[in-house]
Design an enzyme around this catalytic site. Structure first.
Site, PDB file in Angstrom:
ATOM      1  N   GLU B  46      27.065  30.684  40.463  1.00  0.00           N
ATOM      2  CA  GLU B  46      28.079  30.932  41.489  1.00  0.00           C
ATOM      3  C   GLU B  46      29.462  31.275  40.935  1.00  0.00           C
ATOM      4  OE1 GLU B  46      26.449  28.081  41.095  1.00  0.00           O
ATOM      5  OE2 GLU B  46      27.735  26.326  41.412  1.00  0.00           O
ATOM      6  N   ASN B  47      29.649  31.132  39.631  1.00  0.00           N
ATOM      7  CA  ASN B  47      30.926  31.592  39.079  1.00  0.00           C
ATOM      8  C   ASN B  47      31.009  33.121  38.986  1.00  0.00           C
ATOM      9  OD1 ASN B  47      28.923  31.110  37.061  1.00  0.00           O
ATOM     10  ND2 ASN B  47      30.444  31.449  35.485  1.00  0.00           N
TER      11      ASN B  47
END
Lengths: 230, 217, 230, 217
Positions: B46-47
């Site tokens: 998710e980064n």
């Protein structure tokens, strides 16, 4: 082309003052504006509100500002990895506003995009939604979340040109593009500053319109938090 | 009784072809080691990374290429890099088909608590609240009981919630459970674990229908 | 990698049916999914709702679907340049929902990003805001706008790989990336389909996760609406 | 009395250094031909282009490189390309300092009507509603009166509005006007045009304070 170049980090930070709200790019220690943070640590400013996904580690990144007690309030999604942070938070010296990561990212984008508020499902039914408006859309509950209002945004890019166009590398992109959009004054430090015409206009991640000041950064440490190998 | 790797291995059996999958920190990360043959999945971090590959070969690690757990990783051919707003657009927009994450507590109505213990240092929810509020399929990887032997599979969560009514399936060291109709449905037992042991370790409403098979790993 | 390749436009359009809501990328005739539109014209489907910034010209782009009376409703920001459109609209055969261009773009993005609704200042005090919720944020009035719910999105890219990653060229990007995010099934036609590994992951405009079907398009006309030269 | 090019030329004098500017279709487009010396501005085209350059040299025009008027254009070194959501993020987020656009009517409270005439074919508002609702500086380029000699500078707009209370300045074939305090303030006269002619051509509340200079072009 409009030239955004300032000669160094000192000039880039002209106007920063105590009590201001800042955004700082990066995820963990990846893609953080190292030069700007180092310079902020040198300045005699305090009572800062810092919007940043994380808070650095004890001796690097935002941890350095925490050590000097320059931060009054952190707005983040995850703040582990930092003993001094923990101490200040538990003692009540430091205000902390924890926000779901996606909501944080979208609120940064909304700030830059002129969207004052939007609905997200994240956090509904949790303490994050306490005191906030909630609403049903197609049978699913959502929370109303608002834009920020930061005076400065500090971002770090891989390459940039004199017109302020930015290209990020790998996962160092993270929060930098949305924060670049959001600052009343956005300061970009880059590993490599080039002339206009050297970057492909089709591959710009952050158009120069969002950047007010750009400078060639130096002495990047680019520390790795969790060195994992095969 | 399963160890952490076996929990991951059992969860990997739930992967479906062409799914994009987000794996949380801890046991969920291990799921990537057990992708069944013939199943193509892509892992989202998710980064800002899709098509996450294995850890880098020593000496090739890159500070600008990390996963959501801040570990150095690689990207596979066909992967892509993007900002965090785009990343959570994928998650919130339900383009990621499966989220696997850990939990401190799960309740029989699907509530999950995994980010905060009152009185203890709170590190933050990171992306967990977005993930659980959005994903159509959420599998929780967890130990059935805490260190004091108390059930973490509950009638109601006692800790601050991460999300409400969202957990669909749980794989613990003892069992595989479906969460629906305000109950835990026992689907499979860990090898050598009896239905009675599972009943004893489960505080929430456990439904046992017919013969409960042993997991195949 | 998950492979998204379908062998041709016929396979790419499997499942399209009368009464559906579609999104179609492009601005004017720039960056429109020519192959998909041609195939839609061949199909015996009608009563379509088409979300597209413009409606093509009489004999090209969406104008072809209009000629065959396949469209029940257009959702657009600007629909000039099209006599048949004008005729159908004035006669009441065609429903038209005109939306400010930025609101249209943002609603497409919201659809793909799981944002059910957001506030924008655009259209406040005009007939566009009639019947909509309005609200004051910091002294400025805003309108609440909602996401769409299209069954298919048809987009056109310059290059794409087998995993569905897309790169657009020039101003042919326009609405394509947001619409790619928004389709329940997103079909991408590309001028050049390449193997995974050939596109730089740092330069992908639309990550493959948003694309369900991709194919190599053919016979691109790429008509110019206003050829202007020095 | 100014012609269209002279209106554009006068508006160009309002450009300030380092401004990003969006020029509408028609007279506003001509403003790009009169950028004052020593002033750096960049033109934004709302279909997704920053740093818009002149029309291409014949033979080099590219179907994939057009402006918001669908004309083939070029991009300057240092320009950038982006999608329409990003483009309107720039506009809505007030990163574009100036919008110049045409109008059918402007009212003394700053309302503008420029997209729809009831009973006539409606082509749509395009990006105009986003632009006028967002920009901090809006200059309207227009003829002072319509073909029948009726004023378009009004107490109230009679046509459906594009935006409310947003116009700050107007440059017509007759005059330069500021719009504030529910009035039109006469700032300059076109060469050879008298204050009386402007008063006669203005239906809205026109304020004339002191000597009104002639425009310098």
């Amino acid at each position: 082309m409009i030239n955004k170049v300032v000669k160094n980090v000192e000039e880039a930070l002209e106007g920063v003052a105590s009590g201001m709200e800042f955004m700082l790019g990066g995820f963990g220690l990846c893609g953080i504006p190292e030069n700007c943070i180092s310079e902020l640590v040198k300045r005699e400013i305090s009572d800062l509100t810092c919007i940043s996904n994380n808070a650095g580690v004890d001796d690097f990144g935002l941890g350095q500002l925490l050590q000097k007690r320059q931060i009054k309030k952190m707005i983040s999604s995850y703040v582990g990895e930092n003993d001094e942070f923990e101490r200040q938070m538990l003692s009540g010296e430091l205000e902390v506003d924890l926000i779901p990561q996606g909501t944080l990212a979208e609120r940064c984008r909304a700030t830059g995009a002129g969207i004052p508020a939007f609905y997200t499902p994240a956090g509904y039914g949790t303490e994050v939604a306490e005191g906030k408006e909630t609403r049903d859309f197609k049978g699913k509950m959502h929370v109303l979340e608002h834009a920020f209002n930061p005076e400065f945004a500090f971002v770090k890019a891989w390459k940039g040109d004199t017109a302020g166009n930015l290209i990020f590398k790998g996962t160092a992109r993270n929060f930098n593009p949305m924060m670049a959009m959001a600052g009343k004054i956005t300061v970009a430090e880059v590993e490599e500053l080039v002339e206009v015409g050297e970057l492909d206009p089709n591959q710009i991640h952050t158009p120069g319109i969002f950047v007010q000041r750009i400078f060639q950064g130096k002495d990047y440490e680019k520390r790795i938090e969790q060195r994992t190998v095969r | 009784m399963l160890d952490k790797n076996q929990i991951a291995q059992r969860i990997a059996q739930e992967l479906q072809n062409k799914w994009y999958v987000n794996l949380g920190i801890g046991i969920p990360t291990l799921v990537a080691n057990y992708i069944p043959k013939g199943i193509d999945v892509e892992f989202q971090s998710e980064n800002g990374l899709l098509g996450m590959g294995p850890f880098p070969i020593e000496g090739t690690e890159d500070a600008d290429m990390i996963n959501a757990g801040k570990q150095t990783v690689t990207i596979l051919d066909g992967g892509s890099l993007f900002d965090s707003a785009m990343s959570f657009a994928m998650i919130r927009g339900q383009h990621v088909q499966l989220t696997v994450l850990g939990a401190m507590e799960v309740a029989q109505n699907g509530d999950i608590a995994n980010w905060k213990i009152p009185g203890r240092m709170v590190k933050g929810m990171g992306g967990a609240m977005d993930l659980v509020a959005s994903a159509e399929n959420i599998i929780v990887a967890m130990m059935h009981t805490n260190k004091r032997g108390e059930s973490k599979i509950l009638k109601e969560c006692s800790l601050p919630l991460t999300g409400v009514g969202c957990v669909k399936k749980i794989v613990t060291n003892l069992a595989v459970l479906d969460v629906r109709d305000n109950s835990f449905y026992l689907l499979e037992r860990a090898p050598g674990v009896s239905v009675e042991e599972i009943q004893q370790a489960t505080e929430g409403n456990l439904i046992v229908e017919g013969e409960i098979p042993e997991m195949k790993l």
